[in-house]
Structure formats: C-alpha cells, structure tokens
Design a protein around this motif. Structure first.
Motif, mmCIF file in Angstrom:
data_model
loop_
_atom_site.group_PDB
_atom_site.id
_atom_site.type_symbol
_atom_site.label_atom_id
_atom_site.label_comp_id
_atom_site.label_asym_id
_atom_site.label_seq_id
_atom_site.Cartn_x
_atom_site.Cartn_y
_atom_site.Cartn_z
ATOM 1 N N ALA A 51 14.570 99.274 -18.079
ATOM 2 C CA ALA A 51 15.632 98.279 -18.262
ATOM 3 C C ALA A 51 16.712 98.371 -17.175
ATOM 4 O O ALA A 51 17.872 98.046 -17.418
ATOM 5 C CB ALA A 51 16.250 98.390 -19.650
ATOM 6 N N GLU A 52 16.321 98.755 -15.973
ATOM 7 C CA GLU A 52 17.305 98.957 -14.908
ATOM 8 C C GLU A 52 18.050 97.679 -14.549
ATOM 9 O O GLU A 52 19.239 97.728 -14.219
ATOM 10 C CB GLU A 52 16.681 99.600 -13.674
ATOM 11 N N LYS A 53 17.399 96.542 -14.609
ATOM 12 C CA LYS A 53 18.091 95.289 -14.293
ATOM 13 C C LYS A 53 19.186 95.007 -15.324
ATOM 14 O O LYS A 53 20.312 94.661 -14.963
ATOM 15 C CB LYS A 53 17.110 94.120 -14.219
ATOM 16 N N ALA A 54 18.877 95.193 -16.601
ATOM 17 C CA ALA A 54 19.877 94.991 -17.660
ATOM 18 C C ALA A 54 21.022 95.988 -17.521
ATOM 19 O O ALA A 54 22.195 95.623 -17.651
ATOM 20 C CB ALA A 54 19.229 95.109 -19.035
ATOM 21 N N TRP A 55 20.676 97.248 -17.256
ATOM 22 C CA TRP A 55 21.718 98.259 -17.052
ATOM 23 C C TRP A 55 22.609 97.875 -15.875
ATOM 24 O O TRP A 55 23.832 98.011 -15.925
ATOM 25 C CB TRP A 55 21.089 99.627 -16.771
ATOM 26 N N GLY A 56 21.997 97.425 -14.799
ATOM 27 C CA GLY A 56 22.755 97.064 -13.599
ATOM 28 C C GLY A 56 23.718 95.916 -13.836
ATOM 29 O O GLY A 56 24.881 95.970 -13.431
ATOM 30 N N TRP A 57 23.233 94.867 -14.500
ATOM 31 C CA TRP A 57 24.113 93.733 -14.781
ATOM 32 C C TRP A 57 25.231 94.138 -15.733
ATOM 33 O O TRP A 57 26.382 93.706 -15.562
ATOM 34 C CB TRP A 57 23.311 92.550 -15.337
#
Length: 161
Positions: free
Chosen positions: A67-73
């Motif tokens: 879930a790196e994209k969600a964490w990043g956003w």
C-alpha cells in the motif's frame, strides 16, 4: 461550532486546499513531460520506517511496501496539513480572515527546506538533490512546487474568507 473547532476546520481546509493546488500544479507539469515526485516512493520510505530504515541509497531500488501509494498520498496530505497549521501558528489566526499573498508565498518557499534537507537525502537523492542527474533542475522544480503550495495557502484562505 466553537472557536477552536472552527479554527481546526479552517486549518484543515487551508492545508488540504493548498496541497490540492500543489497537486494540480504537479499534474500540469507531468502533462508537459516534467517528472515529479511519485508519492508511492514517499510511501515506500514511510513503510521502511517500521523496519527502522530511514535512509536509502535509492528508494526506487528499495523493497516495495504494501500500500505504498496510499501511504505516500496520506503522508503528502498530512504534511500539507502540518505546514498549514505551522503557518497559521506563525502568522496568527487573523491572517485567515484577511489573507495576504506575501507571508503565504514566503512560507511556501521556506517549506522546500524539508525535502531538500530531509526527504531527498533519505530517498538517496542527496542534500538538495545533489545526487540526481540534473540537481539544479530538481532544485528549481522543488522550489517552484513549494512556491505554488504558498500560493495555494493564499487561494484557499481567500476562498474560505
């Protein structure tokens, strides 16, 4: 709604609005072929914190995080909210009622110090993108994007005033 709750709502709107303006700017840059920060890499960095890893030779070469994209956003917008709260604490809540561009622009430009001195070195790009192929282009892009964040603070406050 009490004064404190109203202030929290205003600061949340200010931070989210300014971050959204910055994201629109980045979207325009990408449409013109200019590479901008992939927030999945920010999420990857954040995900590695739980393993005790803060600095990477290259964040792209580091292991993928679930879930790196969600964490990043999420981290990106949380940072915008924190920057907005710090700005209001610095200039005073009266600025929200009568926003002016100069303090917001100065604050926006000053926030570039966080990526230059913390984020970019942690991701493997070096201080102020010194290890990138075109450091001055990266620095200019970061500076411009953070100036747009300052403009976003002003525009968001004007919209809410």
């Amino acid at each position: 709604m009490g004064d404190s709750a109203a202030m929290v709502v205003q600061v949340l709107g200010l931070g989210a609005g300014a971050t959204l303006v910055m994201d629109l700017w980045s979207w325009l840059l990408r449409r013109m072929g200019v590479a901008t920060l992939d927030y999945a890499m920010l999420g990857r960095w954040c995900g590695h914190w739980f393993k005790g890893v803060w600095f990477h030779r290259s964040i792209q070469a580091s292991a993928v995080v679930r879930a790196e994209k969600a964490w990043g956003w999420a981290l990106h917008y949380l940072t915008g909210l924190v920057f907005a709260a710090a700005f209001v604490a610095l200039v005073g809540p009266q600025w929200l009622g009568q926003p002016s561009l100069a303090p917001a622009a100065v604050w926006g430009v000053s926030t570039v110090l966080l990526p230059w001195l913390l984020l970019q070195p942690a991701l493997g790009a070096g201080i102020a993108a010194a290890r990138t192929p075109r450091p001055w282009a990266s620095r200019a892009l970061s500076l411009g994007t953070h100036a747009v964040f300052g403009l976003g603070l002003f525009l968001s406050a004007k919209a809410m005033a």
